[in-house]
Design an enzyme around this catalytic site. Sequence first.
Site, PDB file in Angstrom:
ATOM      1  N   LYS A   9      38.326  74.350  52.425  1.00  0.00           N
ATOM      2  CA  LYS A   9      38.447  74.044  53.837  1.00  0.00           C
ATOM      3  C   LYS A   9      37.098  73.535  54.368  1.00  0.00           C
ATOM      4  O   LYS A   9      36.079  73.621  53.680  1.00  0.00           O
ATOM      5  CB  LYS A   9      38.933  75.302  54.564  1.00  0.00           C
ATOM      6  CG  LYS A   9      40.242  75.851  53.923  1.00  0.00           C
ATOM      7  CD  LYS A   9      41.023  76.751  54.833  1.00  0.00           C
ATOM      8  CE  LYS A   9      40.692  78.194  54.682  1.00  0.00           C
ATOM      9  NZ  LYS A   9      41.681  79.089  55.365  1.00  0.00           N
ATOM     10  N   TYR A  49      50.364  74.730  57.679  1.00  0.00           N
ATOM     11  CA  TYR A  49      50.348  76.129  58.124  1.00  0.00           C
ATOM     12  C   TYR A  49      51.623  76.519  58.875  1.00  0.00           C
ATOM     13  O   TYR A  49      51.611  77.466  59.662  1.00  0.00           O
ATOM     14  CB  TYR A  49      49.109  76.380  58.989  1.00  0.00           C
ATOM     15  CG  TYR A  49      47.821  76.481  58.193  1.00  0.00           C
ATOM     16  CD1 TYR A  49      47.650  77.472  57.214  1.00  0.00           C
ATOM     17  CD2 TYR A  49      46.760  75.611  58.421  1.00  0.00           C
ATOM     18  CE1 TYR A  49      46.477  77.584  56.483  1.00  0.00           C
ATOM     19  CE2 TYR A  49      45.571  75.715  57.685  1.00  0.00           C
ATOM     20  CZ  TYR A  49      45.437  76.709  56.720  1.00  0.00           C
ATOM     21  OH  TYR A  49      44.265  76.814  56.005  1.00  0.00           O
ATOM     22  N   ASN A 112      37.137  81.353  56.108  1.00  0.00           N
ATOM     23  CA  ASN A 112      37.265  81.964  54.775  1.00  0.00           C
ATOM     24  C   ASN A 112      37.376  80.949  53.636  1.00  0.00           C
ATOM     25  O   ASN A 112      37.827  81.268  52.546  1.00  0.00           O
ATOM     26  CB  ASN A 112      38.391  83.007  54.763  1.00  0.00           C
ATOM     27  CG  ASN A 112      39.758  82.398  55.050  1.00  0.00           C
ATOM     28  OD1 ASN A 112      39.872  81.184  55.181  1.00  0.00           O
ATOM     29  ND2 ASN A 112      40.777  83.224  55.115  1.00  0.00           N
ATOM     30  N   HIS A 115      41.804  77.738  50.590  1.00  0.00           N
ATOM     31  CA  HIS A 115      43.253  77.948  50.700  1.00  0.00           C
ATOM     32  C   HIS A 115      43.849  77.992  49.295  1.00  0.00           C
ATOM     33  O   HIS A 115      43.421  77.252  48.420  1.00  0.00           O
ATOM     34  CB  HIS A 115      43.913  76.791  51.473  1.00  0.00           C
ATOM     35  CG  HIS A 115      45.408  76.849  51.387  1.00  0.00           C
ATOM     36  ND1 HIS A 115      46.161  77.651  52.216  1.00  0.00           N
ATOM     37  CD2 HIS A 115      46.289  76.261  50.526  1.00  0.00           C
ATOM     38  CE1 HIS A 115      47.446  77.543  51.871  1.00  0.00           C
ATOM     39  NE2 HIS A 115      47.542  76.703  50.853  1.00  0.00           N
ATOM     40  N   GLU A 126      53.634  72.773  49.158  1.00  0.00           N
ATOM     41  CA  GLU A 126      52.280  72.324  49.510  1.00  0.00           C
ATOM     42  C   GLU A 126      51.803  71.201  48.587  1.00  0.00           C
ATOM     43  O   GLU A 126      51.150  70.265  49.036  1.00  0.00           O
ATOM     44  CB  GLU A 126      51.322  73.511  49.479  1.00  0.00           C
ATOM     45  CG  GLU A 126      51.610  74.494  50.612  1.00  0.00           C
ATOM     46  CD  GLU A 126      50.750  75.741  50.601  1.00  0.00           C
ATOM     47  OE1 GLU A 126      50.805  76.491  51.593  1.00  0.00           O
ATOM     48  OE2 GLU A 126      50.034  75.987  49.603  1.00  0.00           O
TER      49      GLU A 126
HETATM   50  P1  IDP Z   1      45.680  83.026  53.386  1.00  0.00           P
HETATM   51  O1  IDP Z   1      44.752  81.851  53.627  1.00  0.00           O
HETATM   52  O2  IDP Z   1      44.991  84.163  52.685  1.00  0.00           O
HETATM   53  O3  IDP Z   1      46.968  82.620  52.700  1.00  0.00           O
HETATM   54  P2  IDP Z   1      47.244  83.211  55.843  1.00  0.00           P
HETATM   55  O4  IDP Z   1      47.801  84.459  56.413  1.00  0.00           O
HETATM   56  O5  IDP Z   1      48.178  82.236  55.215  1.00  0.00           O
HETATM   57  O6  IDP Z   1      46.087  83.620  54.815  1.00  0.00           O
HETATM   58  O7  IDP Z   1      46.435  82.497  57.001  1.00  0.00           O
HETATM   59  C1  IDP Z   1      46.001  81.161  56.851  1.00  0.00           C
HETATM   60  C2  IDP Z   1      44.611  81.038  57.404  1.00  0.00           C
HETATM   61  O8  IDP Z   1      44.635  81.333  58.790  1.00  0.00           O
HETATM   62  C3  IDP Z   1      43.607  82.037  56.832  1.00  0.00           C
HETATM   63  O9  IDP Z   1      43.078  81.638  55.590  1.00  0.00           O
HETATM   64  C4  IDP Z   1      42.577  82.072  57.915  1.00  0.00           C
HETATM   65  O10 IDP Z   1      41.707  80.951  57.823  1.00  0.00           O
HETATM   66  C5  IDP Z   1      43.418  81.927  59.171  1.00  0.00           C
HETATM   67  N1  IDP Z   1      43.715  83.247  59.731  1.00  0.00           N
HETATM   68  C6  IDP Z   1      44.543  84.188  59.256  1.00  0.00           C
HETATM   69  N2  IDP Z   1      44.552  85.293  60.012  1.00  0.00           N
HETATM   70  C7  IDP Z   1      43.700  85.022  61.033  1.00  0.00           C
HETATM   71  C8  IDP Z   1      43.277  85.765  62.183  1.00  0.00           C
HETATM   72  O11 IDP Z   1      43.676  86.912  62.411  1.00  0.00           O
HETATM   73  N3  IDP Z   1      42.386  85.146  62.999  1.00  0.00           N
HETATM   74  C9  IDP Z   1      41.900  83.890  62.784  1.00  0.00           C
HETATM   75  N4  IDP Z   1      42.286  83.158  61.713  1.00  0.00           N
HETATM   76  C10 IDP Z   1      43.164  83.710  60.858  1.00  0.00           C
HETATM   77 MG    MG Z   2      48.524  81.463  53.353  1.00  0.00          MG
END
Ligand code: IDP
Ligand code: MG
Length: 149
Positions: A9, A49, A112, A115, A126
């Site tokens: 990302k 997303y 983070n 992805h 995807e």
């Molecule tokens: P993942 O990336 O581990 O699969 P997902 O639940 O699919 O996690 O969420 C996608 C992305 O959304 C996360 O990687 C993160 O960047 C963002 N995200 C998830 N939860 C939060 C939150 O509580 N606050 C802000 N961003 C979030």
């Molecule tokens: Mg995810």
Amino acid sequence: MEKTMVAVKSDGIQRGLIGEIIHRLEKKGFKLIAMKMVKPTEEMAKQHYIDLKDKPFYSGLCKFTAAGPFVAMCWEGQSIVKVVRDMMGETNPVDSKPGTIRGDLCVQVGRNIIHGSDSLETAKKEVALWFKPEELIEWKSCMEGYLYE
Ligand code: IDP
Ligand code: MG
């Protein structure tokens, strides 16, 4: 063999971590099948997303994704969907174990860096979202016989 979709990302790109992430997947023994750097449209970000559309952070997440570069990749290997998720660590780096990508390299959930598809079904969607079929390069790795029996 399974395929999964992995992306560095824009926060990971800004922090100079494209190589580190590719290096970890290569060292593991996974095979890179496709890779491109894109500036996603907001539509692509929203589609990517879509499962999170009801979350309060969805709009901000899509805007952040569309604002920067994004390195989309397709990787192949045995049980790769699960293993890449394990290598990534938990969604929130606070909960990610040391040794995982997020556990070692980032601090906050909204930044983070990586992805990875969360299931085989998601991976198929995807990979198809980011790559045309002809962009997936099927090549034979000379290491195959030493990675798989
Ligand atoms: P993942 O990336 O581990 O699969 P997902 O639940 O699919 O996690 O969420 C996608 C992305 O959304 C996360 O990687 C993160 O960047 C963002 N995200 C998830 N939860 C939060 C939150 O509580 N606050 C802000 N961003 C979030
Ligand atoms: Mg995810």
